[in-house]
Design a protein around this motif. Structure first.
Motif, PDB file in Angstrom:
ATOM      1  N   LYS A   1      56.648  83.298  -7.869  1.00 49.83           N
ATOM      2  CA  LYS A   1      57.889  82.967  -8.566  1.00 49.83           C
ATOM      3  C   LYS A   1      58.459  84.199  -9.269  1.00 49.83           C
ATOM      4  O   LYS A   1      59.675  84.454  -9.233  1.00 49.83           O
ATOM      5  CB  LYS A   1      57.633  81.844  -9.572  1.00 49.83           C
ATOM      6  CG  LYS A   1      58.892  81.384 -10.303  1.00 49.83           C
ATOM      7  CD  LYS A   1      58.578  80.254 -11.269  1.00 49.83           C
ATOM      8  CE  LYS A   1      59.851  79.789 -11.979  1.00 49.83           C
ATOM      9  NZ  LYS A   1      59.563  78.690 -12.930  1.00 49.83           N
TER      10      LYS A   1
ATOM     11  N   ILE B   1      60.051  86.411  -6.743  1.00 47.63           N
ATOM     12  CA  ILE B   1      61.350  85.891  -6.303  1.00 47.63           C
ATOM     13  C   ILE B   1      62.414  86.170  -7.356  1.00 47.63           C
ATOM     14  O   ILE B   1      63.562  86.530  -7.028  1.00 47.63           O
ATOM     15  CB  ILE B   1      61.242  84.372  -6.004  1.00 47.63           C
ATOM     16  CG1 ILE B   1      60.364  84.141  -4.759  1.00 47.63           C
ATOM     17  CG2 ILE B   1      62.620  83.763  -5.795  1.00 47.63           C
ATOM     18  CD1 ILE B   1      60.078  82.682  -4.477  1.00 47.63           C
TER      19      ILE B   1
ATOM     20  N   GLU C   1      63.880  81.130  -2.263  1.00 51.19           N
ATOM     21  CA  GLU C   1      63.628  80.363  -3.484  1.00 51.19           C
ATOM     22  C   GLU C   1      63.626  78.860  -3.193  1.00 51.19           C
ATOM     23  O   GLU C   1      62.785  78.116  -3.709  1.00 51.19           O
ATOM     24  CB  GLU C   1      64.680  80.671  -4.544  1.00 51.19           C
ATOM     25  CG  GLU C   1      64.428  79.916  -5.837  1.00 51.19           C
ATOM     26  CD  GLU C   1      65.413  80.252  -6.935  1.00 51.19           C
ATOM     27  OE1 GLU C   1      65.093  79.997  -8.098  1.00 51.19           O
ATOM     28  OE2 GLU C   1      66.503  80.764  -6.612  1.00 51.19           O
TER      29      GLU C   1
END
Length: 467
Positions: free
Chosen positions: A220, A223, A260
């Motif tokens: 995460k 990203i 995402e």
């Protein structure tokens, strides 16, 4: 099958009412009285059976049980004996003997003496030991002819037929007691295996699964860094007149957004799978031999319902099923309940999984036709008792009614309605639903209404401040 085989208690008797059950047992007791009157056993023989049952209950361990079986004929009737146990389908192992005969083989196979019927060879009597055929599936293997051993008695050259009948009945009792001991030993091994497996689950499944969350968090952050870099690139290119650079920059932004979105979908599935794993594989389930609840107050829609709707949304779409919230139910209404989130989530998973498989074309009251699924909830005031409200939660799918005489039969283990055979299934999903709901002190139900087949469950409307 032995002469006094108890398998007369057929499966149909499990459906007896209390009165029918008592009447049936009275009939069987009177039949047994008549049987024993016909046997006309001597007082010593009757005492032998009583002593056997007393000592069989008292003694622990297989070897001590064998000693009981063999010593009663010796002490009461001056008969020597030995016992063979069927350890595999074709191998008998000597379990014990009251003599010190050195010629006895420790193992034997099926032959003219160890067979499926009583054999008298010279002064020796070979009596097969029968198991209880009602519980044969609980043994380590299926014994041929329902035989789990052989009881050998001597000297029997001058034994009267009436005395032989007693010995056969005596060995029948040995068989059933031995069968139960084998089952108990196997259950103990099973429990020990489960205890070991629970530790392995924690070490090899739950703990490694927790590391995935760490990996997801790292991904995460990467990203997020990709989005920041993409924004910088787009800003730097905003003053450029080069169409190729602008096109590549826009493509980079679309790729970052797609990554995402894919991440969010995978992470959502990971969360659900992790919750199911940790819920079903809780150590206390195995230690206590039942589902053990871990109840907390949660938001019904956001924490339980919505994740399952998202999980099955693609399956509904592929089958052309329209999903909507039921009339009168507001998703904006925050409903907080004390429940075991993981187990109730799996209740919904079973409902939605069935809806995917079994929803059929139908017509709604407003005239629309097609495949429809709706879900909803309703507060029921004073449902369980005064000032003890409940909440009814349901999933309804269009289609003809199920072929049921009793609406609750669909929640029995292994049950599948006759009109759903086209889809694969084990018949255990709704039984699991019933178990979980009843653990929450709730109830389940099914009915066919104007919208289709409604499966519902009702829970106590508990909240933290009320507990």
């Amino acid at each position: 099958m032995t002469p006094d085989d108890p398998t007369i208690a057929d499966e149909k008797y499990t459906c007896f009412s209390d009165e029918e059950r008592l009447d049936y047992m009275e009939e069987r007791i009177r039949e047994k009285l008549e049987d024993y009157d016909g046997y006309d056993f001597s007082m010593r023989q009757v005492r032998a059976l009583s002593i056997f049952f007393d000592l069989a209950q008292e003694m622990r361990g297989r070897d001590m049980f064998y000693a009981v079986c063999m010593m009663i004929p010796r002490v009461l009737f001056d008969l020597e004996s030995r016992i063979y146990i069927l350890e595999e389908e074709d191998t008998f192992v000597l379990g014990g003997t009251t003599t010190d005969d050195c010629y006895l083989e420790p193992t034997r196979t099926w032959d003219d003496e160890l067979t499926d019927h009583v054999v008298r060879s010279k002064d020796t009597l070979y009596i097969p030991i029968f198991c209880n055929p009602k519980y044969v599936e609980m043994l380590p293997f299926e014994p041929p002819h329902n035989i789990i051993g052989n009881f050998v008695i001597r000297p029997c050259g001058s034994l009267a037929g009436h005395d032989q009948l007693f010995l056969e009945k005596y060995v029948n009792r040995i068989g059933f007691q031995l069968h139960h001991r084998i089952i108990r030993a196997r259950n103990r091994e099973h429990i020990q295996f489960i205890k070991s497996m629970v530790q392995d689950i924690g070490h090899n499944v739950i703990v490694p699964n927790m590391f995935f969350k760490l990996y997801f968090n790292r991904l995460k952050r990467q990203i997020e860094d990709l989005h920041v870099s993409t924004e910088r690139v787009l800003t730097m290119m905003s003053g450029s007149d080069d169409a190729d650079w602008i096109r590549e920059g826009n493509q980079l932004a679309r790729t970052a957004s797609a990554i995402e979105a894919q991440y969010q979908e995978i992470y959502s599935h990971y969360e659900i799978t992790s919750m199911f794993l940790e819920t079903l594989l809780r150590r206390r389930h195995f230690e206590e031999g039942r589902y053990v609840l871990q109840k907390h107050e949660v938001n019904l829609f956001t924490s339980v319902l919505r994740p399952q709707l998202e999980r099955y949304s693609q399956s509904f779409e592929e089958r052309g099923i329209e999903v909507s919230v039921a009339d009168g139910t507001s998703q904006d209404q925050m409903v907080r309940l004390v429940m075991d989130r993981g187990l109730i989530a799996q209740v919904y998973a079973n409902f939605f999984s069935n809806a995917v498989k079994y929803t059929e074309e139908g017509e709604l009251p407003d005239g629309r036709t097609g495949k429809f699924v709706s879900y909803g909830w309703q507060i029921l005031k004073d449902f369980f008792a005064k000032d003890h409200p409940a909440i009814k939660l349901w999933v309804t799918s269009s289609g003809p009614p199920l072929e049921l005489e009793d609406p609750l039969k669909v929640f029995q283990p292994g049950f599948r309605a006759g009109n759903v055979a086209r889809e694969s299934g084990t018949g255990r999903g709704l039984y699991f639903v019933r178990q979980v709901v009843e653990l929450h002190d709730g109830t389940v139900g099914y009915r066919h209404n104007e919208f289709g087949n409604e499966f519902y469950f009702i829970l106590p409307f508990e909240q933290e401040e009320e507990r």
